[in-house]
Design a protein around this motif. Sequence first.
Motif, PDB file in Angstrom:
ATOM      1  N   GLU A  61       0.765  -1.257  -0.115  1.00 11.25           N
ATOM      2  CA  GLU A  61       0.027  -0.042  -0.053  1.00 11.25           C
ATOM      3  C   GLU A  61       0.668   1.048   0.015  1.00 11.25           C
ATOM      4  N   ILE A  62       0.311   2.335  -0.557  1.00 13.56           N
ATOM      5  CA  ILE A  62       1.121   3.608  -0.603  1.00 13.56           C
ATOM      6  C   ILE A  62       0.115   4.574   0.169  1.00 13.56           C
ATOM      7  N   LEU A  63       0.390   4.898   1.381  1.00 13.54           N
ATOM      8  CA  LEU A  63      -0.438   5.764   2.426  1.00 13.54           C
ATOM      9  C   LEU A  63      -0.035   7.041   2.488  1.00 13.54           C
ATOM     10  N   ASP A  64      -0.706   7.826   2.789  1.00  9.02           N
ATOM     11  CA  ASP A  64      -0.324   9.201   3.366  1.00  9.02           C
ATOM     12  C   ASP A  64       0.335   9.059   4.631  1.00  9.02           C
ATOM     13  N   ILE A  87       2.791  12.412  -2.410  1.00  8.88           N
ATOM     14  CA  ILE A  87       3.748  11.612  -1.467  1.00  8.88           C
ATOM     15  C   ILE A  87       3.030  10.774  -0.652  1.00  8.88           C
ATOM     16  N   GLY A  88       3.579   9.419  -0.580  1.00  9.40           N
ATOM     17  CA  GLY A  88       3.189   8.445   0.324  1.00  9.40           C
ATOM     18  C   GLY A  88       4.134   7.552   0.918  1.00  9.40           C
ATOM     19  N   THR A  89       3.973   6.900   1.984  1.00 14.53           N
ATOM     20  CA  THR A  89       4.911   5.811   2.747  1.00 14.53           C
ATOM     21  C   THR A  89       4.630   4.502   2.251  1.00 14.53           C
ATOM     22  N   ILE A  90       5.563   3.676   1.881  1.00 13.94           N
ATOM     23  CA  ILE A  90       5.319   2.221   1.419  1.00 13.94           C
ATOM     24  C   ILE A  90       4.991   1.585   2.956  1.00 13.94           C
ATOM     25  N   VAL A  91       3.790   0.926   2.589  1.00 17.16           N
ATOM     26  CA  VAL A  91       3.431  -0.143   3.581  1.00 17.16           C
ATOM     27  C   VAL A  91       3.136  -1.468   3.086  1.00 17.16           C
ATOM     28  N   VAL A  92       3.703  -2.350   3.874  1.00 18.14           N
ATOM     29  CA  VAL A  92       3.915  -3.758   3.375  1.00 18.14           C
ATOM     30  C   VAL A  92       3.260  -4.925   4.285  1.00 18.14           C
ATOM     31  N   THR A  93       2.583  -5.808   3.794  1.00 17.58           N
ATOM     32  CA  THR A  93       2.402  -7.062   4.283  1.00 17.58           C
ATOM     33  C   THR A  93       2.755  -8.172   3.566  1.00 17.58           C
ATOM     34  N   PRO A  94       3.927  -8.819   4.345  1.00 15.37           N
ATOM     35  CA  PRO A  94       4.608  -9.970   3.625  1.00 15.37           C
ATOM     36  C   PRO A  94       3.701 -10.869   3.749  1.00 15.37           C
ATOM     37  N   TYR A  95       3.820 -11.822   2.949  1.00 23.27           N
ATOM     38  CA  TYR A  95       2.842 -12.761   2.676  1.00 23.27           C
ATOM     39  C   TYR A  95       3.331 -14.082   3.764  1.00 23.27           C
ATOM     40  N   SER A  96       2.349 -14.960   4.265  1.00 20.67           N
ATOM     41  CA  SER A  96       3.091 -15.871   5.159  1.00 20.67           C
ATOM     42  C   SER A  96       3.642 -17.256   4.293  1.00 20.67           C
ATOM     43  N   VAL A 116       7.429   7.419  -1.314  1.00 23.85           N
ATOM     44  CA  VAL A 116       7.438   7.555  -2.775  1.00 23.85           C
ATOM     45  C   VAL A 116       6.384   8.586  -3.411  1.00 23.85           C
ATOM     46  N   ARG A 117       6.410   8.886  -4.502  1.00 25.29           N
ATOM     47  CA  ARG A 117       5.175   9.637  -4.841  1.00 25.29           C
ATOM     48  C   ARG A 117       4.332   8.587  -5.969  1.00 25.29           C
ATOM     49  N   THR A 118       3.129   8.558  -5.603  1.00 19.75           N
ATOM     50  CA  THR A 118       2.275   7.936  -6.578  1.00 19.75           C
ATOM     51  C   THR A 118       2.111   8.311  -7.976  1.00 19.75           C
ATOM     52  N   LEU A 135      12.063   8.411  -2.489  1.00 19.89           N
ATOM     53  CA  LEU A 135      12.134   9.906  -2.050  1.00 19.89           C
ATOM     54  C   LEU A 135      13.046   9.994  -0.913  1.00 19.89           C
ATOM     55  N   GLY A 136      13.183   8.925   0.000  1.00 22.07           N
ATOM     56  CA  GLY A 136      13.843   9.005   1.292  1.00 22.07           C
ATOM     57  C   GLY A 136      12.658   9.379   2.596  1.00 22.07           C
ATOM     58  N   ARG A 137      13.239  10.336   3.071  1.00 20.71           N
ATOM     59  CA  ARG A 137      12.481  11.054   4.120  1.00 20.71           C
ATOM     60  C   ARG A 137      12.004  12.701   3.811  1.00 20.71           C
ATOM     61  N   VAL A 138      11.212  13.361   4.412  1.00 25.29           N
ATOM     62  CA  VAL A 138      10.724  14.650   4.174  1.00 25.29           C
ATOM     63  C   VAL A 138      10.941  15.649   5.276  1.00 25.29           C
TER      64      VAL A 138
END
Length: 466
Positions: A311-314, A326-335, A352-354, A375-378
């Motif tokens: 997901e790319i979330l605010d 701009i959003g932060t990368i949010v990840v759910t690794p699969y089991s 990243v920027r969508t 993009l790194g941090r802001v």
Amino acid sequence: MFGTAVRQLGYAWSMMSGRRFRLRDVNALVDDMRETLETFGSPGEGADDMLAGNDPELQEDLTRRRLRLTVRHAAAESPYYRHWFAANGVDPASITPGTLSSIAPTTKADLRGRPAAFVSDRAKPAVLAHTTGTTGTPTLVWFSAYEIELMSSLSALALMMAGNLRSDDVWANAISSRSIAQILTERAVTRTGAAFAHLGAIDPAATLDRLATPLHVPGKRAQITHLNLTASYLAALVQEADRGGWKAGDFALTTIWSGGEVLTDALRERAEQAFGAEIHDGYSMTEIAPVSGRVCPDGHLHLPPDQGLIEILDPVTLAPAAPGEIGTIVVTPYSTFRDTTLLLRYVTGDLVRTLPEGETPSCALAALPAASRVLGRVSPGGLTTRDVLDLLQAEHALPLPTRYALEGGLLYVVAGKHDPGLLGRLEERAHGLPLTGIVLVETAEDLPAPCRLRADLLELSFERGL
């Protein structure tokens, strides 16, 4: 041939069902691929389908299955999520990609504060990895022998099929020995038949010496052909090569893999000139392994959906980021791939920027989800790490790796030796950026705040003294 077909069916069944892989099947596929390459020189038609499917409807169905199993495992086996689901009255069986937002995102602080609470009750922990980031306390992530073996074998397949690694190549890691990538890459590279050299993050001058030194071993290229490192350490090598008078012809590098930090176009171009090698920009991190991304020639970061839900979330509201924002990368690794430290909706903090609405990639990776490069941090003023590095690394008079600090709208930059025209050139390039001024300082000690880089994680070597 029949055995290979059976193994491919077993691999495909695991990918389709979300169930655990049979390691002997995956390992045998690596051996089959290696034999194919050594016999015919190419993976063969349809080989890419083993890594990721391109059918949108199929991917949607696979995402639902994998997510359902992953949430079920986390809610039943992880103390952290077992408590969270019970305390919030959320039924794990109700979670789909469309209702995933009903689960609160997991932050780095959550994982750092209680790392054992995320470990499955059924896990068989084998390796404890410490992250090697520059933002403070390391995060602890446990991996099982199953995870290490599976990720190594899948990486070996990817390196042979997409990375053009061959059995006569020599791969060198110039990263911190504390990184889980050290273990995974060594296993993956040697499974392909290629040789692996553990350089470590040592003095850049010593690394250049080793890259240029002939190996004289049977069946392998005369010098190191592949190099894996972080962007700031690559910058340190470029600086040292320029200082020491090294030329591209002194090396035999064909491919350099950069990750872990922002890689700018300016640094990539300078590195390609210095080493005569193709530079690949990638994205990965310990907590979300094996989920990773590749940057295409058009400058998009592509994140394959087969190993985790992305997901790319605010970064403030943690709602889905709007197109072009701009959003932060949010990840759910699969089991299917992770059975020890289980994470749901892990907030990486990497921005990243969508893609803008209507923009569709046209590169060879267009079938995979895409966003801008990391993009790194802001900063509070809205400047990203990439904004600053793009500005500074375009100026060749500045020393590498680039060191700076932002404070109250002022950009403090380590400039090294005096250059009377430098400040004016930087101010001209910075036009339009939200800065109140640029201040040049001589050394990193003169900055108002520390500038931590992965290139600073140097290991001692007798070659250059203690």
